[in-house]
Design a protein around this motif. Structure first.
Motif, short mmCIF file in Angstrom:
data_model
loop_
_atom_site.label_atom_id
_atom_site.label_comp_id
_atom_site.label_asym_id
_atom_site.label_seq_id
_atom_site.Cartn_x
_atom_site.Cartn_y
_atom_site.Cartn_z
N LYS A 12 -6.36 4.65 -13.50
CA LYS A 12 -7.44 5.03 -14.41
C LYS A 12 -8.64 5.58 -13.62
CE LYS A 12 -8.54 1.88 -17.40
NZ LYS A 12 -9.19 0.75 -18.11
N GLU A 13 -9.00 4.92 -12.54
CA GLU A 13 -10.13 5.38 -11.73
C GLU A 13 -9.84 6.74 -11.09
OE1 GLU A 13 -12.14 2.61 -9.20
OE2 GLU A 13 -11.92 1.00 -10.65
N MET A 14 -8.59 6.95 -10.66
CA MET A 14 -8.23 8.25 -10.06
C MET A 14 -8.32 9.37 -11.09
SD MET A 14 -5.09 7.53 -7.45
CE MET A 14 -4.40 5.98 -7.99
N VAL A 15 -7.91 9.08 -12.33
CA VAL A 15 -7.98 10.08 -13.40
C VAL A 15 -9.42 10.36 -13.77
CG1 VAL A 15 -7.43 10.55 -15.82
CG2 VAL A 15 -5.68 9.58 -14.32
N LEU A 16 -10.20 9.30 -13.99
CA LEU A 16 -11.58 9.46 -14.43
C LEU A 16 -12.47 10.07 -13.36
CD1 LEU A 16 -12.06 6.18 -16.48
CD2 LEU A 16 -11.53 8.46 -17.33
N SER A 17 -12.13 9.86 -12.10
CA SER A 17 -12.93 10.46 -11.02
C SER A 17 -12.51 11.91 -10.76
CB SER A 17 -12.78 9.64 -9.75
OG SER A 17 -11.46 9.73 -9.25
N GLY A 18 -11.42 12.34 -11.36
CA GLY A 18 -10.97 13.72 -11.19
C GLY A 18 -9.99 13.93 -10.05
N TYR A 40 0.85 -1.17 0.00
CA TYR A 40 0.00 0.00 0.00
C TYR A 40 0.89 1.23 0.00
CZ TYR A 40 -3.44 3.35 1.74
OH TYR A 40 -4.25 4.42 1.90
N CYS A 41 0.72 2.10 -0.98
CA CYS A 41 1.53 3.32 -1.04
C CYS A 41 0.63 4.54 -1.16
CB CYS A 41 2.47 3.30 -2.23
SG CYS A 41 3.90 2.28 -1.95
N VAL A 42 1.01 5.59 -0.45
CA VAL A 42 0.33 6.87 -0.57
C VAL A 42 1.31 7.83 -1.24
CG1 VAL A 42 -0.70 8.80 0.67
CG2 VAL A 42 -1.00 6.46 1.52
N TYR A 43 0.88 8.43 -2.35
CA TYR A 43 1.69 9.41 -3.06
C TYR A 43 1.03 10.77 -2.93
CZ TYR A 43 4.04 5.51 -5.31
OH TYR A 43 4.76 4.38 -5.55
N TYR A 44 1.82 11.79 -2.66
CA TYR A 44 1.32 13.15 -2.69
C TYR A 44 1.86 13.79 -3.96
CZ TYR A 44 -0.31 12.60 2.03
OH TYR A 44 -0.99 12.16 3.15
N ILE A 45 0.98 14.16 -4.85
CA ILE A 45 1.37 14.75 -6.13
C ILE A 45 1.12 16.25 -6.03
CG2 ILE A 45 0.87 14.83 -8.59
CD1 ILE A 45 0.01 11.89 -8.38
N ILE A 46 2.17 17.03 -6.20
CA ILE A 46 2.04 18.48 -6.20
C ILE A 46 1.87 18.90 -7.65
CG2 ILE A 46 3.09 20.67 -5.58
CD1 ILE A 46 4.68 19.06 -3.44
N THR A 47 0.69 19.38 -7.99
CA THR A 47 0.34 19.67 -9.37
C THR A 47 0.90 21.00 -9.84
OG1 THR A 47 -1.71 20.80 -8.86
CG2 THR A 47 -1.82 18.40 -9.03
N ALA A 48 0.70 21.27 -11.12
CA ALA A 48 1.16 22.52 -11.71
C ALA A 48 0.48 23.72 -11.04
CB ALA A 48 0.88 22.53 -13.21
N ASP A 49 -0.71 23.50 -10.49
CA ASP A 49 -1.46 24.57 -9.83
C ASP A 49 -1.10 24.69 -8.35
OD1 ASP A 49 -2.79 24.76 -12.27
OD2 ASP A 49 -4.42 23.46 -11.59
N LYS A 50 0.01 24.06 -7.95
CA LYS A 50 0.47 24.05 -6.55
C LYS A 50 -0.54 23.37 -5.63
CE LYS A 50 4.12 26.70 -7.31
NZ LYS A 50 4.98 26.12 -8.27
N GLU A 51 -1.36 22.53 -6.18
CA GLU A 51 -2.36 21.80 -5.42
C GLU A 51 -1.75 20.45 -5.03
OE1 GLU A 51 -6.62 19.78 -6.51
OE2 GLU A 51 -6.04 21.59 -7.56
N VAL A 52 -2.03 19.99 -3.83
CA VAL A 52 -1.51 18.70 -3.38
C VAL A 52 -2.61 17.66 -3.50
CG1 VAL A 52 -0.52 17.42 -1.45
CG2 VAL A 52 0.08 19.81 -1.78
N VAL A 53 -2.32 16.59 -4.23
CA VAL A 53 -3.29 15.52 -4.45
C VAL A 53 -2.74 14.25 -3.81
CG1 VAL A 53 -4.49 14.15 -6.17
CG2 VAL A 53 -4.02 16.55 -6.62
N ILE A 69 -6.92 12.90 -9.99
CA ILE A 69 -5.70 13.33 -10.67
C ILE A 69 -6.17 14.01 -11.94
CG2 ILE A 69 -3.51 12.64 -11.68
CD1 ILE A 69 -3.60 10.12 -10.03
N LYS A 70 -5.72 15.23 -12.17
CA LYS A 70 -6.20 16.04 -13.31
C LYS A 70 -5.23 15.97 -14.49
CE LYS A 70 -8.63 19.28 -10.31
NZ LYS A 70 -8.55 18.54 -9.11
N SER A 71 -5.69 16.42 -15.64
CA SER A 71 -4.83 16.44 -16.82
C SER A 71 -3.60 17.29 -16.56
CB SER A 71 -5.60 16.96 -18.04
OG SER A 71 -5.96 18.29 -17.86
N LYS A 72 -2.51 16.89 -17.12
CA LYS A 72 -1.18 17.51 -17.01
C LYS A 72 -0.50 17.23 -15.67
CE LYS A 72 -2.14 21.08 -20.37
NZ LYS A 72 -2.21 22.49 -20.65
N ASP A 73 -1.15 16.48 -14.75
CA ASP A 73 -0.47 16.08 -13.52
C ASP A 73 0.51 14.96 -13.85
OD1 ASP A 73 -2.01 17.86 -12.12
OD2 ASP A 73 -3.17 16.36 -11.04
#
Length: 170
Positions: free
Chosen positions: A64-70, A28-41, A72-76
């Motif tokens: 795929k489910e994370m992307v389709l549910s929004g 089980y891994c938790v990733y924090y993705i800091i997006t181009a909008d400085k948003e943490v996902v 994770i956004k495009s360009k992340d």
């Protein structure tokens, strides 16, 4: 194309379920993705060695489910192949295959030397992907029903119960 996006791995755990063999059966891994909008996902990926679904497919389906549910956004940017493989304790080729399958589906774009990014997805494409995912799950249900001896009518009856009655029956 896309701004630099940072991926941090914060929490990775292996859970030992089989005490006789001492084998790790889930990761089980938790990733924090800091997006181009400085948003943490925050994204969670759970891999089970007990599942009959191949590991690359488990990774592919969850992303795929994370992307389709929004979530994770495009360009992340997604975690690198090596980082995810190391964190999930799976082979690099396993994660690479998951990313390649996502690229074939048009979910992600792999930019040589820069990483893997979520592609721009229009709503029509999202609906098509959801219908494909539903079709796959319904085929699993059909296989289960066939082996269990359930009839088409019984399946329809259960679906109608779930939707709250027979108003959806045609």
């Amino acid at each position: 194309m896309a701004s630099f996006i940072k991926v941090l791995t914060v929490n990775c755990n292996l859970k030992v379920i089989n005490f006789n063999t001492k084998k790790s059966l889930t990761a089980y891994c938790v990733y924090y993705i800091i997006t181009a909008d400085k948003e943490v996902v925050c994204t969670n990926i759970l891999i089970s060695a007990l599942s009959q679904t191949p590991i690359y497919e488990q990774i592919q389906n969850q992303i795929k489910e994370m992307v389709l549910s929004g979530n994770i956004k495009s360009k992340d940017q997604l975690p690198s192949i090596r980082l995810m493989a190391k964190d999930l304790k799976v082979g690099i080729i396993t994660v690479k295959r998951a990313y390649e399958e996502l690229e074939k589906e048009g979910i992600v774009i792999n930019l040589q030397g820069r990483g893997c990014f979520v592609a721009e997805i229009n709503l029509k494409k999202v609906k098509e992907i959801h219908i494909d995912m539903l079709r796959e799950r319904l085929l699993e249900i059909k296989d289960f029903a066939d082996t269990s001896g359930l009839s088409h009518e019984e399946i329809i009856e259960v679906v109608n119960e779930i939707y709250g009655g027979y108003k959806y029956d045609k």
